[in-house]
Design a protein around this motif. Sequence first.
Motif, PDB file in Angstrom:
ATOM      1  N   MET A   9       0.844  -1.196   0.000  1.00  0.00           N
ATOM      2  CA  MET A   9       0.000   0.000   0.000  1.00  0.00           C
ATOM      3  C   MET A   9       0.880   1.247   0.000  1.00  0.00           C
ATOM      4  O   MET A   9       1.772   1.381   0.822  1.00  0.00           O
ATOM      5  N   LYS A  10       0.605   2.150  -0.906  1.00  0.00           N
ATOM      6  CA  LYS A  10       1.393   3.367  -0.994  1.00  0.00           C
ATOM      7  C   LYS A  10       1.002   4.363   0.088  1.00  0.00           C
ATOM      8  O   LYS A  10      -0.132   4.395   0.541  1.00  0.00           O
ATOM      9  N   THR A  11       1.978   5.187   0.484  1.00  0.00           N
ATOM     10  CA  THR A  11       1.687   6.246   1.442  1.00  0.00           C
ATOM     11  C   THR A  11       0.730   7.251   0.818  1.00  0.00           C
ATOM     12  O   THR A  11       0.865   7.637  -0.338  1.00  0.00           O
ATOM     13  N   VAL A  12      -0.259   7.678   1.585  1.00  0.00           N
ATOM     14  CA  VAL A  12      -1.199   8.674   1.102  1.00  0.00           C
ATOM     15  C   VAL A  12      -0.496  10.025   1.019  1.00  0.00           C
ATOM     16  O   VAL A  12       0.208  10.432   1.936  1.00  0.00           O
ATOM     17  N   ILE A  13      -0.649  10.725  -0.097  1.00  0.00           N
ATOM     18  CA  ILE A  13      -0.059  12.047  -0.255  1.00  0.00           C
ATOM     19  C   ILE A  13      -1.132  13.096   0.002  1.00  0.00           C
ATOM     20  O   ILE A  13      -2.176  13.109  -0.642  1.00  0.00           O
ATOM     21  N   GLN A  14      -0.879  13.978   0.918  1.00  0.00           N
ATOM     22  CA  GLN A  14      -1.868  14.977   1.288  1.00  0.00           C
ATOM     23  C   GLN A  14      -1.784  16.169   0.345  1.00  0.00           C
ATOM     24  O   GLN A  14      -0.732  16.724   0.114  1.00  0.00           O
ATOM     25  N   ASP A  15      -2.923  16.581  -0.244  1.00  0.00           N
ATOM     26  CA  ASP A  15      -2.985  17.824  -0.982  1.00  0.00           C
ATOM     27  C   ASP A  15      -4.134  18.628  -0.413  1.00  0.00           C
ATOM     28  O   ASP A  15      -4.053  19.084   0.723  1.00  0.00           O
ATOM     29  N   HIS A  16      -5.225  18.773  -1.148  1.00  0.00           N
ATOM     30  CA  HIS A  16      -6.370  19.486  -0.614  1.00  0.00           C
ATOM     31  C   HIS A  16      -7.225  18.600   0.271  1.00  0.00           C
ATOM     32  O   HIS A  16      -8.138  19.088   0.926  1.00  0.00           O
ATOM     33  N   ARG A  17      -6.952  17.314   0.310  1.00  0.00           N
ATOM     34  CA  ARG A  17      -7.742  16.386   1.126  1.00  0.00           C
ATOM     35  C   ARG A  17      -7.315  16.486   2.588  1.00  0.00           C
ATOM     36  O   ARG A  17      -6.143  16.634   2.884  1.00  0.00           O
ATOM     37  N   LYS A  18      -8.275  16.382   3.496  1.00  0.00           N
ATOM     38  CA  LYS A  18      -7.981  16.614   4.905  1.00  0.00           C
ATOM     39  C   LYS A  18      -8.367  15.468   5.826  1.00  0.00           C
ATOM     40  O   LYS A  18      -7.824  15.356   6.921  1.00  0.00           O
ATOM     41  N   ILE A  19      -9.327  14.634   5.436  1.00  0.00           N
ATOM     42  CA  ILE A  19      -9.922  13.696   6.394  1.00  0.00           C
ATOM     43  C   ILE A  19      -9.346  12.292   6.266  1.00  0.00           C
ATOM     44  O   ILE A  19      -9.319  11.707   5.182  1.00  0.00           O
ATOM     45  N   VAL A  20      -8.868  11.761   7.394  1.00  0.00           N
ATOM     46  CA  VAL A  20      -8.555  10.341   7.509  1.00  0.00           C
ATOM     47  C   VAL A  20      -9.694   9.706   8.297  1.00  0.00           C
ATOM     48  O   VAL A  20      -9.939  10.072   9.452  1.00  0.00           O
ATOM     49  N   TRP A  21     -10.394   8.795   7.665  1.00  0.00           N
ATOM     50  CA  TRP A  21     -11.503   8.111   8.329  1.00  0.00           C
ATOM     51  C   TRP A  21     -10.963   6.947   9.149  1.00  0.00           C
ATOM     52  O   TRP A  21     -10.240   6.097   8.623  1.00  0.00           O
ATOM     53  N   LEU A  22     -11.296   6.922  10.424  1.00  0.00           N
ATOM     54  CA  LEU A  22     -10.935   5.810  11.305  1.00  0.00           C
ATOM     55  C   LEU A  22     -12.170   4.919  11.376  1.00  0.00           C
ATOM     56  O   LEU A  22     -13.045   5.098  12.228  1.00  0.00           O
TER      57      LEU A  22
ATOM     58  N   THR B  57     -15.785  12.127  -0.931  1.00  0.00           N
ATOM     59  CA  THR B  57     -14.534  11.615  -1.492  1.00  0.00           C
ATOM     60  C   THR B  57     -13.501  12.712  -1.701  1.00  0.00           C
ATOM     61  O   THR B  57     -12.312  12.535  -1.423  1.00  0.00           O
ATOM     62  N   GLU B  58     -13.949  13.871  -2.162  1.00  0.00           N
ATOM     63  CA  GLU B  58     -13.012  14.905  -2.585  1.00  0.00           C
ATOM     64  C   GLU B  58     -12.197  15.504  -1.441  1.00  0.00           C
ATOM     65  O   GLU B  58     -11.150  16.108  -1.682  1.00  0.00           O
ATOM     66  N   VAL B  59     -12.634  15.344  -0.203  1.00  0.00           N
ATOM     67  CA  VAL B  59     -11.859  15.861   0.929  1.00  0.00           C
ATOM     68  C   VAL B  59     -11.320  14.725   1.796  1.00  0.00           C
ATOM     69  O   VAL B  59     -10.834  14.962   2.902  1.00  0.00           O
ATOM     70  N   SER B  60     -11.399  13.501   1.287  1.00  0.00           N
ATOM     71  CA  SER B  60     -10.940  12.345   2.053  1.00  0.00           C
ATOM     72  C   SER B  60      -9.508  12.004   1.691  1.00  0.00           C
ATOM     73  O   SER B  60      -9.164  11.790   0.529  1.00  0.00           O
ATOM     74  N   LEU B  61      -8.663  11.943   2.707  1.00  0.00           N
ATOM     75  CA  LEU B  61      -7.253  11.647   2.534  1.00  0.00           C
ATOM     76  C   LEU B  61      -6.982  10.144   2.495  1.00  0.00           C
ATOM     77  O   LEU B  61      -6.158   9.658   1.729  1.00  0.00           O
ATOM     78  N   GLY B  62      -7.693   9.388   3.313  1.00  0.00           N
ATOM     79  CA  GLY B  62      -7.500   7.950   3.364  1.00  0.00           C
ATOM     80  C   GLY B  62      -8.373   7.332   4.438  1.00  0.00           C
ATOM     81  O   GLY B  62      -9.082   8.031   5.170  1.00  0.00           O
ATOM     82  N   VAL B  63      -8.305   6.015   4.520  1.00  0.00           N
ATOM     83  CA  VAL B  63      -9.080   5.256   5.504  1.00  0.00           C
ATOM     84  C   VAL B  63      -8.160   4.307   6.252  1.00  0.00           C
ATOM     85  O   VAL B  63      -7.410   3.546   5.632  1.00  0.00           O
TER      86      VAL B  63
ATOM     87  N   VAL C  65     -13.304  -1.766   2.584  1.00  0.00           N
ATOM     88  CA  VAL C  65     -12.083  -2.323   2.003  1.00  0.00           C
ATOM     89  C   VAL C  65     -12.108  -2.212   0.477  1.00  0.00           C
ATOM     90  O   VAL C  65     -11.074  -1.980  -0.162  1.00  0.00           O
ATOM     91  N   HIS C  66     -13.293  -2.332  -0.111  1.00  0.00           N
ATOM     92  CA  HIS C  66     -13.425  -2.291  -1.566  1.00  0.00           C
ATOM     93  C   HIS C  66     -14.208  -1.056  -2.016  1.00  0.00           C
ATOM     94  O   HIS C  66     -14.935  -1.113  -3.014  1.00  0.00           O
ATOM     95  N   ASN C  67     -14.047   0.070  -1.296  1.00  0.00           N
ATOM     96  CA  ASN C  67     -14.859   1.247  -1.624  1.00  0.00           C
ATOM     97  C   ASN C  67     -14.526   1.836  -2.990  1.00  0.00           C
ATOM     98  O   ASN C  67     -15.357   2.470  -3.620  1.00  0.00           O
ATOM     99  N   GLY C  68     -13.305   1.681  -3.467  1.00  0.00           N
ATOM    100  CA  GLY C  68     -12.957   2.112  -4.816  1.00  0.00           C
ATOM    101  C   GLY C  68     -12.709   3.586  -5.001  1.00  0.00           C
ATOM    102  O   GLY C  68     -12.336   4.017  -6.103  1.00  0.00           O
ATOM    103  N   ASN C  69     -12.889   4.391  -3.954  1.00  0.00           N
ATOM    104  CA  ASN C  69     -12.733   5.838  -4.084  1.00  0.00           C
ATOM    105  C   ASN C  69     -11.649   6.431  -3.196  1.00  0.00           C
ATOM    106  O   ASN C  69     -11.047   7.450  -3.543  1.00  0.00           O
ATOM    107  N   ILE C  70     -11.406   5.817  -2.037  1.00  0.00           N
ATOM    108  CA  ILE C  70     -10.480   6.371  -1.061  1.00  0.00           C
ATOM    109  C   ILE C  70      -9.446   5.306  -0.707  1.00  0.00           C
ATOM    110  O   ILE C  70      -9.812   4.150  -0.452  1.00  0.00           O
TER     111      ILE C  70
END
Length: 292
Positions: free
Chosen positions: A1-14, A110-116, A180-185
């Motif tokens: 899994m690649k490291t998430v790169i932060q740009d305009h996205r802000k939210i990490v969903w726990l 999706t557009e403000v989501s950084l990762g899960v 796990v299979h959301n396909g967007n984040i």
Amino acid sequence: MKTVIQDHRKIVWLASYPKSGNTWFRAFLTTLTKDGDLDINNLQTHGIFSNRKQFEEITQLDSFQLDKEKIWELLPEVYTQKAQRSQQPLFIKIHDAYSFNRLGKPIVPTEVSLGVIYLIRNPLDIAGSLANHMGLTITGAVNLMNREDSTLAKQESDIKNNRQLPQLMRSWSQHVESWVHNGNIPVEVLRYEDLLLKPVETFTKAVRFMGLQKSDVQIRQAVEATSFQHLKRQEVKNGFRERIQPYGRFFRKGKAGSWRRELGDKRIASLIGKHKNVMQQFGYLSEVEAFA
């Protein structure tokens, strides 16, 4: 899994099904990012997705006057605004399944989501812990985990003390697959059992995925400061405000394999029958086979 790169996205969903290690992870994250003593009643993440008060503050609406479909329609904009107002990453707990509202949009934007960070736990162990947490029988907990329409929190105008919005969880396996299979984040899956067996390695994987600039020493120190026994001692001493009153301790056992003593053959068969494919995917069926 690649490291998430932060740009305009802000939210990490726990994200997690309840009783899968979400609170433990938030305690770790608090200790890691704040470099101070941990207070379990003051976790320094950014709340839960289903926070009713926050929803009402941003929408200026009485959420009790809305049906759940309207709430799920408005939630993406609520969290888009929250992200746009923030100057830092947001770590937000969520028990909802990754689902779509009646407009066909994901309920999480999706557009403000950084990762899960998705925390997963053997459903056989969840059952006893969930029963203790919610004041259910173990059979009741199993039934909740098997239902495809399982929803937390009631949306009724006469329950004004309900601080959370309705949360569509679906069944345990549907919940897992939805995220796990959301396909967007981008998603990093953490097994609860790996947090127990190899905590430094597993927490480090999460830290690197989120792109947090923390050293190996800082991560190790945060892991040591948030051991399950430490969290449990704090609850015994000071209580824990996230515990559902008046039911049992929130931090109960913190072990893997309690299902062997708690469930019985019929409940084990019920859960495996419903969730066999996902259990097999994440290595949980092999544990059952070893026990048998």
